[in-house]
Motif scaffolding. Sequence first.
Motif, PDB file in Angstrom:
ATOM      1  N   HIS A  20       0.822  -1.212   0.000  1.00 27.55           N
ATOM      2  CA  HIS A  20       0.000   0.000   0.000  1.00 27.55           C
ATOM      3  C   HIS A  20       0.854   1.259   0.000  1.00 27.55           C
ATOM      4  CE1 HIS A  20      -3.257  -2.773   0.768  1.00 27.55           C
ATOM      5  NE2 HIS A  20      -2.648  -3.202   1.874  1.00 27.55           N
ATOM      6  N   SER A  21       1.901   1.234  -0.809  1.00 30.38           N
ATOM      7  CA  SER A  21       2.755   2.416  -0.882  1.00 30.38           C
ATOM      8  C   SER A  21       3.012   2.785  -2.341  1.00 30.38           C
ATOM      9  CB  SER A  21       4.079   2.173  -0.142  1.00 30.38           C
ATOM     10  OG  SER A  21       4.733   1.040  -0.673  1.00 30.38           O
ATOM     11  N   GLY A  22       3.841   2.021  -3.042  1.00 34.16           N
ATOM     12  CA  GLY A  22       4.149   2.353  -4.419  1.00 34.16           C
ATOM     13  C   GLY A  22       5.035   3.580  -4.515  1.00 34.16           C
ATOM     14  N   TYR A  23       5.235   4.043  -5.734  1.00 27.24           N
ATOM     15  CA  TYR A  23       6.082   5.198  -5.989  1.00 27.24           C
ATOM     16  C   TYR A  23       5.209   6.355  -6.476  1.00 27.24           C
ATOM     17  CZ  TYR A  23       9.644   1.659  -5.585  1.00 27.24           C
ATOM     18  OH  TYR A  23      10.429   0.632  -5.119  1.00 27.24           O
ATOM     19  N   ALA A  24       5.385   7.483  -5.816  1.00 26.20           N
ATOM     20  CA  ALA A  24       4.487   8.608  -6.059  1.00 26.20           C
ATOM     21  C   ALA A  24       4.631   9.175  -7.468  1.00 26.20           C
ATOM     22  CB  ALA A  24       4.748   9.710  -5.031  1.00 26.20           C
ATOM     23  N   SER A  25       5.792   8.991  -8.079  1.00 25.82           N
ATOM     24  CA  SER A  25       6.006   9.559  -9.404  1.00 25.82           C
ATOM     25  C   SER A  25       6.939   8.672 -10.208  1.00 25.82           C
ATOM     26  CB  SER A  25       6.616  10.962  -9.296  1.00 25.82           C
ATOM     27  OG  SER A  25       7.940  10.880  -8.756  1.00 25.82           O
ATOM     28  N   GLU A  26       7.019   8.938 -11.500  1.00 25.73           N
ATOM     29  CA  GLU A  26       7.935   8.179 -12.352  1.00 25.73           C
ATOM     30  C   GLU A  26       9.370   8.404 -11.918  1.00 25.73           C
ATOM     31  OE1 GLU A  26       7.514   8.915 -16.507  1.00 25.73           O
ATOM     32  OE2 GLU A  26       9.289   7.735 -17.043  1.00 25.73           O
ATOM     33  N   GLN A  27       9.684   9.592 -11.447  1.00 21.70           N
ATOM     34  CA  GLN A  27      11.055   9.900 -11.038  1.00 21.70           C
ATOM     35  C   GLN A  27      11.495   9.036  -9.852  1.00 21.70           C
ATOM     36  OE1 GLN A  27      13.391  11.778 -12.540  1.00 21.70           O
ATOM     37  NE2 GLN A  27      14.735  10.868 -11.008  1.00 21.70           N
ATOM     38  N   THR A  28      10.597   8.858  -8.855  1.00 20.66           N
ATOM     39  CA  THR A  28      10.964   8.042  -7.690  1.00 20.66           C
ATOM     40  C   THR A  28      11.113   6.576  -8.092  1.00 20.66           C
ATOM     41  OG1 THR A  28       8.615   7.874  -7.085  1.00 20.66           O
ATOM     42  CG2 THR A  28       9.919   9.588  -6.004  1.00 20.66           C
ATOM     43  N   ALA A  29      10.242   6.102  -9.005  1.00 21.64           N
ATOM     44  CA  ALA A  29      10.371   4.727  -9.490  1.00 21.64           C
ATOM     45  C   ALA A  29      11.681   4.558 -10.259  1.00 21.64           C
ATOM     46  CB  ALA A  29       9.184   4.365 -10.375  1.00 21.64           C
ATOM     47  N   ARG A  30      12.008   5.542 -11.065  1.00 22.69           N
ATOM     48  CA  ARG A  30      13.243   5.468 -11.851  1.00 22.69           C
ATOM     49  C   ARG A  30      14.460   5.496 -10.923  1.00 22.69           C
ATOM     50  NH1 ARG A  30      14.979   9.398 -16.980  1.00 22.69           N
ATOM     51  NH2 ARG A  30      17.063   8.475 -17.284  1.00 22.69           N
ATOM     52  N   THR A  31      14.394   6.297  -9.868  1.00 23.62           N
ATOM     53  CA  THR A  31      15.498   6.361  -8.912  1.00 23.62           C
ATOM     54  C   THR A  31      15.704   5.012  -8.242  1.00 23.62           C
ATOM     55  OG1 THR A  31      15.059   8.705  -8.481  1.00 23.62           O
ATOM     56  CG2 THR A  31      16.362   7.499  -6.843  1.00 23.62           C
ATOM     57  N   CYS A  32      14.593   4.357  -7.874  1.00 19.47           N
ATOM     58  CA  CYS A  32      14.678   3.018  -7.286  1.00 19.47           C
ATOM     59  C   CYS A  32      15.338   2.047  -8.258  1.00 19.47           C
ATOM     60  CB  CYS A  32      13.288   2.524  -6.899  1.00 19.47           C
ATOM     61  SG  CYS A  32      13.246   0.788  -6.397  1.00 19.47           S
ATOM     62  N   TYR A  33      14.895   2.091  -9.509  1.00 15.55           N
ATOM     63  CA  TYR A  33      15.437   1.204 -10.547  1.00 15.55           C
ATOM     64  C   TYR A  33      16.936   1.452 -10.750  1.00 15.55           C
ATOM     65  CZ  TYR A  33      16.636  -0.230 -15.296  1.00 15.55           C
ATOM     66  OH  TYR A  33      17.270  -0.772 -16.384  1.00 15.55           O
ATOM     67  N   GLU A  34      17.336   2.709 -10.841  1.00 13.68           N
ATOM     68  CA  GLU A  34      18.737   3.035 -11.074  1.00 13.68           C
ATOM     69  C   GLU A  34      19.609   2.620  -9.894  1.00 13.68           C
ATOM     70  OE1 GLU A  34      18.051   6.857 -14.098  1.00 13.68           O
ATOM     71  OE2 GLU A  34      18.632   7.187 -12.000  1.00 13.68           O
ATOM     72  N   GLN A  35      19.071   2.790  -8.664  1.00 10.93           N
ATOM     73  CA  GLN A  35      19.830   2.380  -7.488  1.00 10.93           C
ATOM     74  C   GLN A  35      19.989   0.861  -7.446  1.00 10.93           C
ATOM     75  OE1 GLN A  35      21.307   4.463  -5.253  1.00 10.93           O
ATOM     76  NE2 GLN A  35      22.296   2.611  -4.527  1.00 10.93           N
ATOM     77  N   LEU A  36      18.939   0.148  -7.862  1.00  7.60           N
ATOM     78  CA  LEU A  36      19.000  -1.312  -7.930  1.00  7.60           C
ATOM     79  C   LEU A  36      20.089  -1.760  -8.895  1.00  7.60           C
ATOM     80  CD1 LEU A  36      17.739  -4.158  -7.342  1.00  7.60           C
ATOM     81  CD2 LEU A  36      16.245  -3.742  -9.304  1.00  7.60           C
ATOM     82  N   MET A  37      20.114  -1.170 -10.099  1.00  4.09           N
ATOM     83  CA  MET A  37      21.107  -1.554 -11.098  1.00  4.09           C
ATOM     84  C   MET A  37      22.515  -1.168 -10.653  1.00  4.09           C
ATOM     85  SD  MET A  37      19.193  -3.084 -13.094  1.00  4.09           S
ATOM     86  CE  MET A  37      20.479  -3.514 -14.253  1.00  4.09           C
ATOM     87  N   LYS A  38      22.636  -0.031  -9.972  1.00  4.37           N
ATOM     88  CA  LYS A  38      23.941   0.399  -9.485  1.00  4.37           C
ATOM     89  C   LYS A  38      24.465  -0.560  -8.420  1.00  4.37           C
ATOM     90  CE  LYS A  38      26.305   4.298  -7.261  1.00  4.37           C
ATOM     91  NZ  LYS A  38      26.150   5.661  -6.721  1.00  4.37           N
ATOM     92  N   THR A  39      23.571  -1.035  -7.546  1.00  2.00           N
ATOM     93  CA  THR A  39      23.960  -1.944  -6.487  1.00  2.00           C
ATOM     94  C   THR A  39      24.559  -3.225  -7.039  1.00  2.00           C
ATOM     95  OG1 THR A  39      22.231  -1.078  -5.028  1.00  2.00           O
ATOM     96  CG2 THR A  39      23.128  -3.256  -4.488  1.00  2.00           C
ATOM     97  N   PHE A  40      24.016  -3.695  -8.181  1.00  2.00           N
ATOM     98  CA  PHE A  40      24.485  -4.948  -8.763  1.00  2.00           C
ATOM     99  C   PHE A  40      25.310  -4.709 -10.019  1.00  2.00           C
ATOM    100  CE2 PHE A  40      22.480  -7.710  -5.877  1.00  2.00           C
ATOM    101  CZ  PHE A  40      21.272  -7.119  -5.513  1.00  2.00           C
ATOM    102  N   ASP A  41      25.872  -3.508 -10.136  1.00  2.67           N
ATOM    103  CA  ASP A  41      26.789  -3.185 -11.247  1.00  2.67           C
ATOM    104  C   ASP A  41      26.184  -3.510 -12.608  1.00  2.67           C
ATOM    105  OD1 ASP A  41      29.542  -4.343  -9.248  1.00  2.67           O
ATOM    106  OD2 ASP A  41      28.762  -2.318  -9.477  1.00  2.67           O
ATOM    107  N   GLY A  42      24.887  -3.271 -12.747  1.00  4.24           N
ATOM    108  CA  GLY A  42      24.228  -3.455 -14.036  1.00  4.24           C
ATOM    109  C   GLY A  42      23.931  -4.893 -14.391  1.00  4.24           C
ATOM    110  N   ASP A  43      24.139  -5.855 -13.467  1.00  3.34           N
ATOM    111  CA  ASP A  43      23.886  -7.266 -13.759  1.00  3.34           C
ATOM    112  C   ASP A  43      22.377  -7.524 -13.685  1.00  3.34           C
ATOM    113  OD1 ASP A  43      25.642 -10.228 -13.115  1.00  3.34           O
ATOM    114  OD2 ASP A  43      23.500 -10.107 -13.470  1.00  3.34           O
ATOM    115  N   ILE A  44      21.755  -7.755 -14.861  1.00  3.09           N
ATOM    116  CA  ILE A  44      20.306  -7.941 -14.936  1.00  3.09           C
ATOM    117  C   ILE A  44      19.869  -9.154 -14.124  1.00  3.09           C
ATOM    118  CG2 ILE A  44      18.393  -8.484 -16.491  1.00  3.09           C
ATOM    119  CD1 ILE A  44      19.248  -5.625 -16.697  1.00  3.09           C
TER     120      ILE A  44
END
Length: 262
Positions: free
Chosen positions: A190-214
């Motif tokens: 019951h939270s989600g991401y308030a905007s596309e920018q916050t979702a994109r930030t989450c996605y970019e941080q995820l990819m950065k954490t794993f050095d881009g390994d899909i």
Amino acid sequence: MEIQYFSHDYNASRDIKMRRLHMTMGYEGIGLYWTLVEYLYENDNYCALSDLDIIAYDMHTTEELLRQLIENFNLFEIEGDYFYSASIRRRMDKRSATSERNKNNAKKRYDKESRSATSESSQGKIKIKEKENNIKEKENNTSLPPLSPKGKNRATTKFDFDEDNPPEWIDPRIVAPFKTWLVYKRTEKHSGYASEQTARTCYEQLMKTFDGDIGLAINRINMAIANGYIGLVWDSDRHGTPRQKSQNPQVINTANKVYETW
């Protein structure tokens, strides 16, 4: 390059054959013996007597001394035109048996680990599928929450996207798992991401954490959903201290706000 070696008994010099060699040919005979042993190891333990002139040239000695060493002290076996060492043969057979045994043991460990990984992967997929079915069922059966004072439904304000037309900033290979994560955040937490920018930030941080390994990023999404986590990136990924899940609604809501900024 692999370093080759052969075993050498620490008391070889006290062997009766070696003592007779020393008594007859002195330390020159001892040195020629060990050099000839090295030569045999390099040639699969078989050398031709007819090649003794070449071997003697390589060893800076005479053919006569080598022939005396090979024929007179029972240190080598002779078969026709070839000579070899029975001791070297035993050691090489033992090494081959050990190598084959180690190879078979390694294969058994690999097969066992592969079966275990396949089993865990299958169980994980089942859990994820169950989660997805539960999410879809709740989306179909749960009534929408009350309208906000501005007349907009709060659930519909959370960012989402169509899998067939995803944002350009997301890798196509992770579209489906990330879409599932968005739905999970919105319906389960019951939270989600308030905007596309916050979702994109989450996605970019995820990819950065794993050095881009899909593959690793998708595994993190699957694990987070399967275990009921509220975010994809933990403090343990950066500081070594994992963030614990909380059952307190106030703590969860506060944590959700922090995760939405990632």
